[in-house]
Design a protein around this motif. Structure first.
Motif: not given
Lengths: 125, 539
Positions: B477-484, B494-501, B503-505, B520-528
């Protein structure tokens, strides 16, 4: 005539029809202009109470028309709602700087637009 | 290398010619000198021997001839006997002594007062060298013998007439001395020595000349060869040595000519190869230059194409908005019953149209943003913004979606927060992307948005109780965005674009984005991001 007059400056017929349909059931009187030059003539002649100004216009842009209107005494205080097409392009910033009262981003919700118009220009009772 | 000492003594020794000369001439000269000396010596010996013989014969003859004169002591007779002897040119003087040593007669050179021969007492003639008056003489003394019973006839006739068996009664009655001058002999020897000296000198001169000529014959071609080699070394390969002799030098010259010829051929080949190489080089350079020009043109075209692509996407995006505006606008007005009442059956599909339209619009926005980022035309619009308003805006815009899915949608923020400095719209977009994804991938449970401020850093957190993401997928999701990108887009809608954008911002704000998840338990996304970004940033 006590009904308030709104001028919609927009080059696209389909978009003009949305606002036309939206305001049909209201007491607002709608004037339409397909470009900036025409809009300036109509403003001087009809003196609308509110102006919906699309920023993306052929030849004379909405920003320039807004600036011109603000410089003229009769329209210096007329509410102008700028309609920008690039949601995040900075157009709203430029529109504000040119003198727009508020802005809507295209595609806009007719419902939200009507609410904004009503907040700026209450319908006559 | 220092010159050997002998060379400084014999400077002429180093050349070939001098070496030949000096190796031959001393031998020849010493041979000639030795030969001459031997010759003179032998000659002198022979002449002296001949002289002695003659002298002895003369003395002997005189002694016979003067027998009667001595016997009779008749001076006339003696002089007559001497006259014959003195006629010989070599005879310098003649003396006749009596037995007692008295000079009976003398002849020849004056001043030769002969001394009586001391040792000529024997009955045999003898020879000796004497020096008289500074001259050297060879002196011969012969005893004069008389037979006791000599008859006058015998004496007169000089013949011995003796009856057989009669014993000789010999008696020495005097001595005859003949002096021969050695001057003639010595002159002869001298002239012979002179002759030999002349011959030696002449031979020396001739042999030197011959040697010089001979060595010239050897060294001249060598010299020519040397000069030739120097010329060839200087590049003159057209030189040919005139081959004259049939000896080793001649064959050396021929070999040299052959070598020069081969060299010429190989040099010509080399030059041809060189010129071919140079030609090839020129061609290659031309080609490279041409290719470079082509590549530069291609590069320009590509850059222009890239710009055109971005412009095209921006235009397309803009052009798409007009029909989208119409679709969404008219549809919303239908739903709002601007055109009259609608049935409940119709409301459902009309709502679907509205929702899909909004989704499509978001995708278009993402594509536009991404194309701007890739073209390097994405600029942050910096200004003051309220973090709490940002969170509220996200909550408001996603509340209906959460409600539709029956999810608990919680926002937890501090009661107060200072105004932040940055691109508020982009920060809102980032949070909207993360929260939108969370709602999308969560079937039941809750989605929480939280924000806190720590050390002037804003930390946004979006956690869900959704399907979760594996470690590999997070990395992608974060390092191989372009290929993945494409896979993720297919997999998660179609969420790939949103994540990479996002990250860019975030990176444009000098922040970072990361995620924690458990399948199965869930995810937590952070940005600082910093509460205050420093200056205008470009992607």
């Amino acid at each position: 005539m006590s009904s308030k007059t709104i001028l919609y400056v927009e080059d696209n017929e389909l978009n003009r029809r949305i606002v036309r349909d939206l305001l049909k059931r209201t007491s607002y009187r709608l004037l339409e202009a397909p470009d900036g030059e025409t809009s300036l003539d109509i403003v001087r002649r009809e003196r609308p109470d509110l102006i919906l100004m699309d920023i993306q216009l052929p030849r004379l842009s909405g920003i320039e028309v807004t600036r011109t209107l603000r410089s003229e005494a009769i329209t210096a205080n007329t509410p102008i709602i700028a309609i920008t097409s690039f949601a995040l392009s900075g157009d709203e910033q430029r529109a504000k700087e040119a003198g727009a009262t508020a802005y809507m981003t295209k595609p806009y919700s007719p419902r939200d637009l009507l609410a904004l118009i009503r907040s700026l220009l209450p319908e006559s009772e | 290398m220092t010159e050997p000492r002998w060379r400084t003594w014999f400077p002429g020794f180093s050349s070939f010619r001098a070496r030949v000369f000096w190796s031959v001439v001393p031998v020849v000269v010493s041979f000639l000198v030795f030969q001459g000396w031997m010759n003179v010596r032998e000659h002198r010996r022979l002449v002296t021997k001949e002289f002695e013989k003659r002298g002895l014969a003369l003395a002997s003859n005189l002694s016979f001839a003067s027998e009667l004169g001595v016997f009779s002591e008749d001076a006339r007779l003696l002089e007559a006997a001497m006259r014959g002897t003195l006629r010989n040119p070599d005879v310098s003087y003649v003396l006749i002594h009596s037995r007692a040593g008295r000079v009976l007669a003398r002849g020849g050179q004056s001043g030769t007062s002969g001394t009586p021969p001391g040792d000529a007492q024997g009955d045999r003639p003898s020879a000796r060298q004497v020096e008289r008056g500074g001259q050297r003489f060879l002196e011969f003394v012969s005893p004069i013998v008389s037979e006791g019973s000599q008859t006058p006839d015998e004496v007169l006739l000089g013949a011995r007439v003796r009856p057989k068996g009669e014993e000789a009664r010999e008696e020495v009655i005097g001595a005859a001395t003949v002096g021969l001058s050695l001057a003639g002999v010595e002159a002869q020897v001298r002239s012979l020595a002179t002759l030999w000296g002349g011959i030696t000198a002449a031979f020396l001169i001739v042999s030197a000349a011959v040697l010089y000529g001979f060595s010239l014959g050897i060294t001249k071609p060598i010299k020519q060869l040397t000069q030739q080699a120097q010329k060839i070394a200087a590049g003159g390969l057209q030189q040919q040595i005139a081959v004259r002799s049939r000896d080793e030098i001649g064959s050396l010259a021929a070999a040299f000519n052959h070598m020069t010829g081969s060299l010429r051929v190989s040099m010509n080949e080399k030059e041809r190869a060189f010129s071919e190489l140079a030609e090839l080089n020129r061609t290659l350079e031309d080609r490279i230059r041409q290719r470079t020009v082509e590549l530069e043109e291609k590069s320009r075209q590509l850059a222009a194409a890239s710009r055109h692509k971005s412009d095209f996407l921006a235009n397309v995006s803009h052009e798409l908005r007009t029909p989208m505006n119409a679709i969404l606008g008219f549809n919303e007005m239908i739903l709002d019953q601007v055109y009259g009442d609608i049935s409940d059956e119709l409301r459902r599909p009309l709502s679907d149209i509205q929702q899909s339209g909004r989704h499509l619009l978001r995708l278009i926005s993402d594509v536009l943003d991404l194309s701007k980022i890739e073209a390097g035309r994405m600029d942050l619009v910096l200004g003051e913004y309220s973090v709490l308003d940002t969170v509220t805006a996200v909550r408001v815009s996603l509340a209906s979606l959460a409600a539709e899915k029956g999810l608990e949608f919680v926002v937890s923020t501090p009661a107060e927060m200072p105004l932040a400095y940055g691109d508020g719209r982009r920060v809102t977009q980032c949070l909207l992307n993360l929260a939108g994804n969370a709602l999308k991938f969560t079937r039941q449970g809750r989605v929480e948005i939280a924000v806190d401020l720590l050390n002037e850093m804003l930390r946004f957190r979006v956690s869900d109780t959704g399907i979760g993401i594996s470690r590999e997928q997070i990395d992608k999701l974060f390092t191989e965005f372009q290929q993945a990108d494409a896979t993720i887009a297919r997999e998660f809608g179609g969420t790939g674009l949103g994540l990479s954008i996002t990250r860019k911002f975030v990176e444009m704000h000098e922040g970072r984005v990361w995620a924690e998840s458990e399948i199965g338990k869930g995810s937590t996304f952070f940005f600082s991001i910093p509460l205050h970004v420093k200056g205008p940033m470009t992607a």
